[in-house]
Design an enzyme around this catalytic site. Structure first.
Site, short mmCIF file in Angstrom:
data_model
loop_
_atom_site.label_atom_id
_atom_site.label_comp_id
_atom_site.label_asym_id
_atom_site.label_seq_id
_atom_site.Cartn_x
_atom_site.Cartn_y
_atom_site.Cartn_z
CG ASP A 173 9.16 -0.67 -3.26
OD1 ASP A 173 10.38 -0.53 -3.17
OD2 ASP A 173 8.38 -0.57 -2.29
N1 URA Z 1 8.42 3.58 0.16
C1 URA Z 1 8.16 2.30 -0.19
O1 URA Z 1 7.87 1.47 0.65
N2 URA Z 1 8.22 1.99 -1.50
C2 URA Z 1 8.48 2.85 -2.48
O2 URA Z 1 8.50 2.50 -3.65
C3 URA Z 1 8.74 4.18 -2.10
C4 URA Z 1 8.72 4.52 -0.78
#
Ligand code: URA
Length: 264
Positions: free
Chosen positions: A101
């Protein structure tokens, strides 16, 4: 080797995108258009994409990057935000291996080898990803830890069992073999401890180590082979056994070419 895999290994695109390219009729083998991505090709076959030769001996490069917050993990961003690819000055086209993310920090891999990217991210290879997760409120309840370990029911289904360790009253280490969208954030939210900070600290056998945010380094051959082994070691699909990685090229690039990610 199947044509889509051949193209992915040569750094043309991810395996899925390579299959689409083949279906679109853009690839010829020995001068004949082939639209079946599963068609077998040999290393000595003359393969062309849009009329230009595809060289399956392109040197594989793999970088580890400590992704800072605010950077997107796509190759290009239509909104013009900084991308993980833009942080690494390489002379070959790099693709992120999976996604983090925008606000997640930590270890992300980039490579020109679509086959490696496929193996590291496809659910059937179950490669482990480990996250350091700061949550609120503290302390994390025992029942929440138990639920995360056992699996929780998200809107896209039950999560597989996970390894969960308490590092501090408000901090967990969570290791998953899955990689669903925003999975860690959704899991923690569901058990009543929304994520305040999320960092990936390991991907398969590779740890983030001492890399500072925004810093990157090129992986050595042994590290790349360890990534392939991690995917081999956990695969469930018997049919994948033919997909052994090609041995690393005997003639290593010069240190300067390696630093810049130069090919051949
Ligand atoms: N899980 C998440 O919620 N976000 C990420 O970026 C990676 C794993």
């Amino acid at each position: 080797m199947r044509l889509a895999k051949y193209l992915a290994s040569a750094g043309v695109a991810s395996r899925r995108a390579a299959a689409d390219i083949v279906r679109a009729g853009r690839v010829t083998v020995a001068g004949v258009v082939v639209t079946d991505p599963a068609r077998d090709v040999d290393p000595e076959d003359r393969v062309e994409l849009d009329g230009a030769p595809v060289d399956s001996r392109t040197e594989r490069v793999v970088y580890a990057l400590n992704k800072p917050a605010g950077v997107v993990s796509t190759a290009r961003d239509p909104q013009g935000r900084p991308t993980v690819v833009s942080l690494i000055p390489a002379s070959v086209r790099l693709y992120p291996v999976g996604r983090l993310d925008r606000d997640t920090t930590g270890l992300i891999l980039l490579t020109n080898d679509g086959e490696l990217a496929h193996r590291m991210t496809h659910p059937r290879f179950e490669v482990e990803k480990t996250y350091r997760v700061k949550v609120a409120p503290a302390p994390v309840r025992d029942a929440a830890v138990r639920a995360l370990r056992a699996g929780v029911r998200l809107e896209d289904g039950l999560t597989a069992p996970a390894r969960v360790r308490r590092l501090a009253p408000d901090t967990l280490e969570i290791t998953l073999r899955e990689g669903r969208k925003r999975q860690v954030r959704r899991m923690c939210e569901l058990v009543g401890h929304p994520v305040r900070r999320l960092e990936r600290v390991a991907f398969g056998p590779l740890s983030l180590g001492e890399l500072k945010p925004g810093a990157f380094r090129r992986l050595g051959d042994a590290e790349v082979q360890a990534l392939f082994s991690a995917a081999e070691g956990t695969r469930r699909c018997a049919g994948a056994s033919s997909a052994r990685p090609a041995p690393p090229p005997a003639d290593r690039a010069s240190p300067a070419a390696r630093r810049s990610g130069g090919s051949r």
